[in-house]
Design a protein around this motif. Sequence first.
Motif, PDB file in Angstrom:
ATOM      1  N   VAL A  10      35.230  25.203  33.794  1.00  0.00           N
ATOM      2  CA  VAL A  10      36.288  26.053  34.354  1.00  0.00           C
ATOM      3  C   VAL A  10      37.316  26.395  33.284  1.00  0.00           C
ATOM      4  O   VAL A  10      37.730  27.557  33.137  1.00  0.00           O
ATOM      5  CB  VAL A  10      36.962  25.357  35.553  1.00  0.00           C
ATOM      6  CG1 VAL A  10      38.229  26.096  35.964  1.00  0.00           C
ATOM      7  CG2 VAL A  10      36.004  25.273  36.730  1.00  0.00           C
ATOM      8  N   ILE A  11      37.753  25.386  32.503  1.00  0.00           N
ATOM      9  CA  ILE A  11      38.753  25.643  31.461  1.00  0.00           C
ATOM     10  C   ILE A  11      38.190  26.596  30.419  1.00  0.00           C
ATOM     11  O   ILE A  11      38.839  27.578  30.025  1.00  0.00           O
ATOM     12  CB  ILE A  11      39.212  24.324  30.814  1.00  0.00           C
ATOM     13  CG1 ILE A  11      39.826  23.401  31.865  1.00  0.00           C
ATOM     14  CG2 ILE A  11      40.221  24.604  29.701  1.00  0.00           C
ATOM     15  CD1 ILE A  11      40.197  22.022  31.336  1.00  0.00           C
ATOM     16  N   LEU A  19      45.503  26.139  32.449  1.00  0.00           N
ATOM     17  CA  LEU A  19      44.887  25.074  33.232  1.00  0.00           C
ATOM     18  C   LEU A  19      45.054  25.331  34.719  1.00  0.00           C
ATOM     19  O   LEU A  19      46.040  25.943  35.157  1.00  0.00           O
ATOM     20  CB  LEU A  19      45.532  23.725  32.897  1.00  0.00           C
ATOM     21  CG  LEU A  19      45.375  23.180  31.480  1.00  0.00           C
ATOM     22  CD1 LEU A  19      46.006  21.802  31.396  1.00  0.00           C
ATOM     23  CD2 LEU A  19      43.911  23.113  31.074  1.00  0.00           C
ATOM     24  N   PRO A  20      44.106  24.844  35.540  1.00  0.00           N
ATOM     25  CA  PRO A  20      44.285  24.880  36.997  1.00  0.00           C
ATOM     26  C   PRO A  20      45.257  23.789  37.440  1.00  0.00           C
ATOM     27  O   PRO A  20      44.872  22.767  38.005  1.00  0.00           O
ATOM     28  CB  PRO A  20      42.870  24.672  37.532  1.00  0.00           C
ATOM     29  CG  PRO A  20      42.161  23.941  36.448  1.00  0.00           C
ATOM     30  CD  PRO A  20      42.771  24.349  35.152  1.00  0.00           C
ATOM     31  N   VAL A  21      46.517  24.012  37.149  1.00  0.00           N
ATOM     32  CA  VAL A  21      47.599  23.068  37.435  1.00  0.00           C
ATOM     33  C   VAL A  21      48.798  23.882  37.892  1.00  0.00           C
ATOM     34  O   VAL A  21      49.046  24.976  37.367  1.00  0.00           O
ATOM     35  CB  VAL A  21      47.963  22.260  36.164  1.00  0.00           C
ATOM     36  CG1 VAL A  21      49.220  21.429  36.385  1.00  0.00           C
ATOM     37  CG2 VAL A  21      46.809  21.362  35.739  1.00  0.00           C
ATOM     38  N   PHE A  22      49.552  23.373  38.870  1.00  0.00           N
ATOM     39  CA  PHE A  22      50.802  24.032  39.224  1.00  0.00           C
ATOM     40  C   PHE A  22      51.943  23.030  39.180  1.00  0.00           C
ATOM     41  O   PHE A  22      51.722  21.819  39.097  1.00  0.00           O
ATOM     42  CB  PHE A  22      50.715  24.724  40.597  1.00  0.00           C
ATOM     43  CG  PHE A  22      50.642  23.800  41.782  1.00  0.00           C
ATOM     44  CD1 PHE A  22      51.777  23.488  42.524  1.00  0.00           C
ATOM     45  CD2 PHE A  22      49.430  23.266  42.197  1.00  0.00           C
ATOM     46  CE1 PHE A  22      51.708  22.651  43.631  1.00  0.00           C
ATOM     47  CE2 PHE A  22      49.344  22.433  43.307  1.00  0.00           C
ATOM     48  CZ  PHE A  22      50.490  22.128  44.021  1.00  0.00           C
ATOM     49  N   THR A  23      53.163  23.528  39.194  1.00  0.00           N
ATOM     50  CA  THR A  23      54.328  22.654  39.103  1.00  0.00           C
ATOM     51  C   THR A  23      55.070  22.637  40.439  1.00  0.00           C
ATOM     52  O   THR A  23      55.147  23.635  41.144  1.00  0.00           O
ATOM     53  CB  THR A  23      55.294  23.092  37.994  1.00  0.00           C
ATOM     54  OG1 THR A  23      55.752  24.417  38.252  1.00  0.00           O
ATOM     55  CG2 THR A  23      54.606  23.058  36.636  1.00  0.00           C
ATOM     56  N   TYR A  24      55.599  21.468  40.723  1.00  0.00           N
ATOM     57  CA  TYR A  24      56.300  21.211  41.986  1.00  0.00           C
ATOM     58  C   TYR A  24      57.648  20.594  41.655  1.00  0.00           C
ATOM     59  O   TYR A  24      57.716  19.616  40.897  1.00  0.00           O
ATOM     60  CB  TYR A  24      55.465  20.268  42.846  1.00  0.00           C
ATOM     61  CG  TYR A  24      56.141  19.770  44.094  1.00  0.00           C
ATOM     62  CD1 TYR A  24      56.033  20.475  45.289  1.00  0.00           C
ATOM     63  CD2 TYR A  24      56.899  18.597  44.093  1.00  0.00           C
ATOM     64  CE1 TYR A  24      56.666  20.022  46.443  1.00  0.00           C
ATOM     65  CE2 TYR A  24      57.524  18.141  45.242  1.00  0.00           C
ATOM     66  CZ  TYR A  24      57.405  18.862  46.410  1.00  0.00           C
ATOM     67  OH  TYR A  24      58.034  18.415  47.542  1.00  0.00           O
ATOM     68  N   ILE A  39      45.034  21.596  40.518  1.00  0.00           N
ATOM     69  CA  ILE A  39      44.506  22.425  41.594  1.00  0.00           C
ATOM     70  C   ILE A  39      43.046  22.033  41.834  1.00  0.00           C
ATOM     71  O   ILE A  39      42.252  22.027  40.892  1.00  0.00           O
ATOM     72  CB  ILE A  39      44.590  23.919  41.228  1.00  0.00           C
ATOM     73  CG1 ILE A  39      46.045  24.342  41.030  1.00  0.00           C
ATOM     74  CG2 ILE A  39      43.926  24.778  42.290  1.00  0.00           C
ATOM     75  CD1 ILE A  39      46.209  25.748  40.491  1.00  0.00           C
ATOM     76  N   PRO A  40      42.677  21.690  43.060  1.00  0.00           N
ATOM     77  CA  PRO A  40      41.269  21.337  43.318  1.00  0.00           C
ATOM     78  C   PRO A  40      40.335  22.486  42.913  1.00  0.00           C
ATOM     79  O   PRO A  40      40.612  23.659  43.179  1.00  0.00           O
ATOM     80  CB  PRO A  40      41.238  21.111  44.833  1.00  0.00           C
ATOM     81  CG  PRO A  40      42.654  20.761  45.193  1.00  0.00           C
ATOM     82  CD  PRO A  40      43.511  21.571  44.267  1.00  0.00           C
ATOM     83  N   ALA A  41      39.246  22.143  42.254  1.00  0.00           N
ATOM     84  CA  ALA A  41      38.280  23.141  41.797  1.00  0.00           C
ATOM     85  C   ALA A  41      36.899  22.523  41.775  1.00  0.00           C
ATOM     86  O   ALA A  41      36.747  21.295  41.715  1.00  0.00           O
ATOM     87  CB  ALA A  41      38.647  23.658  40.405  1.00  0.00           C
ATOM     88  N   SER A  42      35.880  23.362  41.826  1.00  0.00           N
ATOM     89  CA  SER A  42      34.505  22.903  41.648  1.00  0.00           C
ATOM     90  C   SER A  42      34.071  23.271  40.233  1.00  0.00           C
ATOM     91  O   SER A  42      34.877  23.716  39.412  1.00  0.00           O
ATOM     92  CB  SER A  42      33.599  23.568  42.691  1.00  0.00           C
ATOM     93  OG  SER A  42      33.500  24.964  42.429  1.00  0.00           O
TER      94      SER A  42
END
Length: 268
Positions: free
Chosen positions: A90-91, A112-117, A164-167
């Motif tokens: 994915v990356i 990246l499949p990442v988000f901030t909170y 972030i959940p990914a396959s």
Amino acid sequence: MAIQRGTHIIHTVIPGETIYSLAIRYESDVDTIVRVNGIYPPFTDPFIIFPGQVLVIPRLTVDPTETFYVVQPGDSLGMIGQRFSSALSVIAGTNPTVQNPNFIFPQQQLRLPVFTYDVESGDSLFAISQKTGVPLENILLANSFRPSISPDLIYEGIKLLIPIPASENIVVYQPLPGSTIQDNAQLEGYARAFEANVLYRLVDANDTEVVAESFTTADFAGPNYGRFRDTLSFEREPTASTGELQVYTRSAQDGSIQDLVQLNIVFG
């Protein structure tokens, strides 16, 4: 839920760097970097950073909602993927600057499949994990070497990195896990799919189909990753306040579901 929009940089401090130099480099602001990383007592002396610390740096310009990781010496895509709970494929497949998955270079920026909170008063890591559906251990691993993150305590105003959940072949960037959606919400992500067909459905917590199985088409068919977009047009009113978005493909041989990605959502 305090999901933060805009572009964020994940940067590992090296000798000689200061908060001021990083603010200039990434078009950010000293006070913002200090606040969202907890660079103040009781975590550390004010404005003091150390080599090896990982900082989340928000860009102050109006940018897309993306998170970039700055590659460090010795990194590999496999190591980065493991740390942020994402498949190497994915990356590599969603970053045009990666021509060879076995070759990345220091200071390269990878999306990246990442988000901030943004941590709010009363939050806990357990509660955030429950709401987003992201395992607690994945959140802790993504926030390794942060100056103000511990398994037992988080503080208001700190930015938390959430994978972030990914396959292996699908990642969804909108909606984000735990976010609130309404009728005609946008669906967006990347997929590596046969004939570029991406399927999705939306169910509430009572297993009522709010959106029955539908499909959209990615920009490219496999073996490339293509961007897909669609609108989640509700066919039924939700019968619960929460639900799950499922994005997947089906086998050309037997029609079975493949590459299923499941995202917790809240109905607005």
